[in-house]
Design an enzyme around this catalytic site. Structure first.
Site, PDB file in Angstrom:
ATOM      1  N   HIS A 110       0.812  -1.219   0.000  1.00 12.02           N
ATOM      2  CA  HIS A 110       0.000   0.000   0.000  1.00 12.02           C
ATOM      3  C   HIS A 110       0.848   1.273   0.000  1.00 12.02           C
ATOM      4  CE1 HIS A 110      -3.669   2.026  -0.118  1.00 12.02           C
ATOM      5  NE2 HIS A 110      -4.327   1.437   0.861  1.00 12.02           N
ATOM      6  N   ASP A 125      -2.285   1.854  -4.961  1.00 15.16           N
ATOM      7  CA  ASP A 125      -3.538   2.210  -4.286  1.00 15.16           C
ATOM      8  C   ASP A 125      -4.641   1.247  -4.714  1.00 15.16           C
ATOM      9  OD1 ASP A 125      -4.583   3.145  -6.779  1.00 15.16           O
ATOM     10  OD2 ASP A 125      -3.552   5.050  -6.463  1.00 15.16           O
TER      11      ASP A 125
END
Ligand code: CO6
Length: 465
Positions: free
Chosen positions: A435, A439
């Site tokens: 992450h 995204d």
């Protein structure tokens, strides 16, 4: 033997071949001890096998004590946390001692075997220029050359929960004895030969002595006497081989913030096309499963979303977009989980991917996946669905930024536009991504595109060159 890599290592040559790599151990040239005027026994040191590996597990001996061995003859197979490696001899001679039992951990740089060589063979001058100079350096550095016993001690101190000598281990093995059960009387809890022999003579006496204290204590505190249920003792074993790799890589992976994304893929069309092409593939000697389609679809989607084929530098200052799509495939092998990768999938046809997967699977089964097949992956897939499950939470293979776990294809009741129940085959897909770099929207778009290829495999025809 196909030799594809040759590295000079402290004056010894380090040879790696495809499949199990082959390494020539270093033999120190100092006069270890002389057996007669023409022969001497020298320790055969386990050479540096690269990639920072300092310890290996002895998987198999190809020789036994007393054997006459020749130069380049394989003497042992060892397993590092990266690959299996075959160790070959550099000299002609007679094996005097194997320093380890199968299953022991051997230290790089410590004696692997003791070998009796002709005095002239072991002389620096006849061992070749590079060898002789490095050997001289080694002699100068080492006041006393380590022997087999020293290797075993090092390995045990570092790895085994049971401190003992190879000879004691051998007695235990021959008697099918679990050494954890033997009360140790040696220094630092070392199990001595006498400990094993007296245990073998009278195991029950020692067992009862061992449990006597807790039993007396419980009697003192219990008012009613109930018959005690026999318990099974805990068993400890050293962490070895691939489990060590798993510990290292998974610990590293947990430092990276992952997110998960999951979806269902309707694979009826894919099942039809695979059943047609399976026969064509078989005629070419290739076994065609769903994986080559899944892998190719990943590569086609990566073309659109290259961030998923990237890695973040350690200082987190740059993203490296990988040129090749080297797709790793988690493999359940007899030795444990391995992740070889199929190189340059972007340039391969589905059949070529299948052939490469077949090759890797075969090597995996034989425990012969080489370092080249295991390194350089850029993206990973895990088809845990060959065993079972729907969704999973895969853990990244660092420094890659995305991994996908495939669940088992299942026939499921679905609704069509008119609310009729329609049976469909669903493949469950679980993605995990780094992450810091990826995204959720990018992950979802990538997954949608990948899924489109698999649900409508005709699209492959349009996409492929
Ligand atoms: N569903 C149903 N049937 C399947 C599936 C799924 N997902 N995948 C394969 N198959 C079928 C396949 O088509 C073959 O059928 P036939 O062609 O009709 O014979 C059969 O099952 C056997 O397939 P095979 O294993 O030979 O080949 P495949 O290319 O599909 O897989 C492999 C190769 C190396 C991925 C696989 O053998 C394997 O090792 N899978 C286990 C991977 C593993 O252990 N992953 C765990 C990593 S940790 O992910 C992890 C998050 C946690 C759970």
């Amino acid at each position: 033997m196909v030799i594809n890599k040759k590295v000079n290592n402290f004056g010894s040559c380090l040879l790696m071949k495809s499949g199990a790599a082959s390494v020539t151990a270093t033999t120190t040239m100092r006069n270890y001890h002389t057996t007669n005027s023409n022969k001497k026994v020298v320790p055969f040191l386990l050479a540096d096998i690269g990639e920072g590996i300092t310890k290996v597990e002895v998987v198999k001996w190809f020789i036994k004590e007393g054997d006459h061995i020749e130069q380049f003859q394989n003497v042992a197979e060892v397993m590092s946390d990266k690959a299996n490696v075959e160790i070959s001899s550099r000299f002609d001679g007679v094996v005097k001692r194997l320093c380890y039992n199968v299953g022991d951990i051997a230290n790089v740089g410590a004696p692997l075997i003791e070998i009796e060589v002709a005095d002239s063979t072991a002389s620096p001058s006849s061992a070749g220029a590079a060898t002789s100079s490095s050997s001289t350096v080694e002699v100068a550095k080492t006041t006393s050359t380590p022997s087999c016993a020293a290797s075993s001690d090092i390995a045990e101190e570092s790895f085994g929960k049971i401190l003992t000598t190879p000879a004691v281990r051998r007695i235990a093995r021959e008697n099918n004895l679990d050494l954890t059960k033997v009360p140790a009387t040696g220094r630092n809890g070392r199990v001595l030969k006498e400990d094993v022999l007296s245990y073998l003579e009278n195991p029950t006496k020692q067992q009862s002595e061992k449990v006597a204290v807790p039993e007396q204590t419980s009697t003192a505190t219990t008012t009613t006497s109930t018959p005690s249920t026999p318990t099974v003792g805990d068993r400890r074993e050293p962490v070895r081989g691939l489990m060590r790799t798993m510990i290292r890589t998974m610990n590293a992976a947990t430092k990276v913030p992952h997110f998960g994304y999951k979806d269902e893929v309707y694979v009826d069309n894919l099942m039809i096309i695979r059943s047609h092409l399976k026969k064509t593939a078989e005629r070419q000697g290739v076994k065609l499963s769903y994986m080559p389609f899944i892998i190719k679809a990943v590569s086609l989607a990566l073309k659109e979303y290259p961030i998923l084929n990237s890695s973040l530098t350690e200082d987190e200052s740059e993203i490296i977009y990988k040129g090749d799509h080297n797709i790793g495939v988690a493999m359940d092998t007899p030795n444990g989980l391995l992740v070889p990768n199929i190189k340059s999938v972007q340039n391969k046809s589905i059949l070529e991917i299948a052939a490469e997967l077949n090759r890797l699977q075969e090597l995996g089964k034989q425990g012969k996946l080489g370092a080249n097949d295991l390194k350089g992956g850029t993206f990973t897939l895990s088809n845990i669905g060959t065993i079972g499950g729907t969704y999973a939470d895969p853990v990244l293979s660092i420094p890659e930024v995305c991994i996908g776990a495939i669940g088992m294809i299942k026939k499921t009741a679905t609704f069509d536009a008119h609310n009729n129940v329609v049976p469909k085959h669903i493949m469950y897909m679980s993605w995990a991504a780094d992450h810091r770099v990826v995204d959720g929207a990018t992950m979802a778009r990538f997954s949608n595109l990948w899924k489109e290829y698999l649900e409508n495999p005709d699209n492959f025809i349009v996409a492929l060159k």
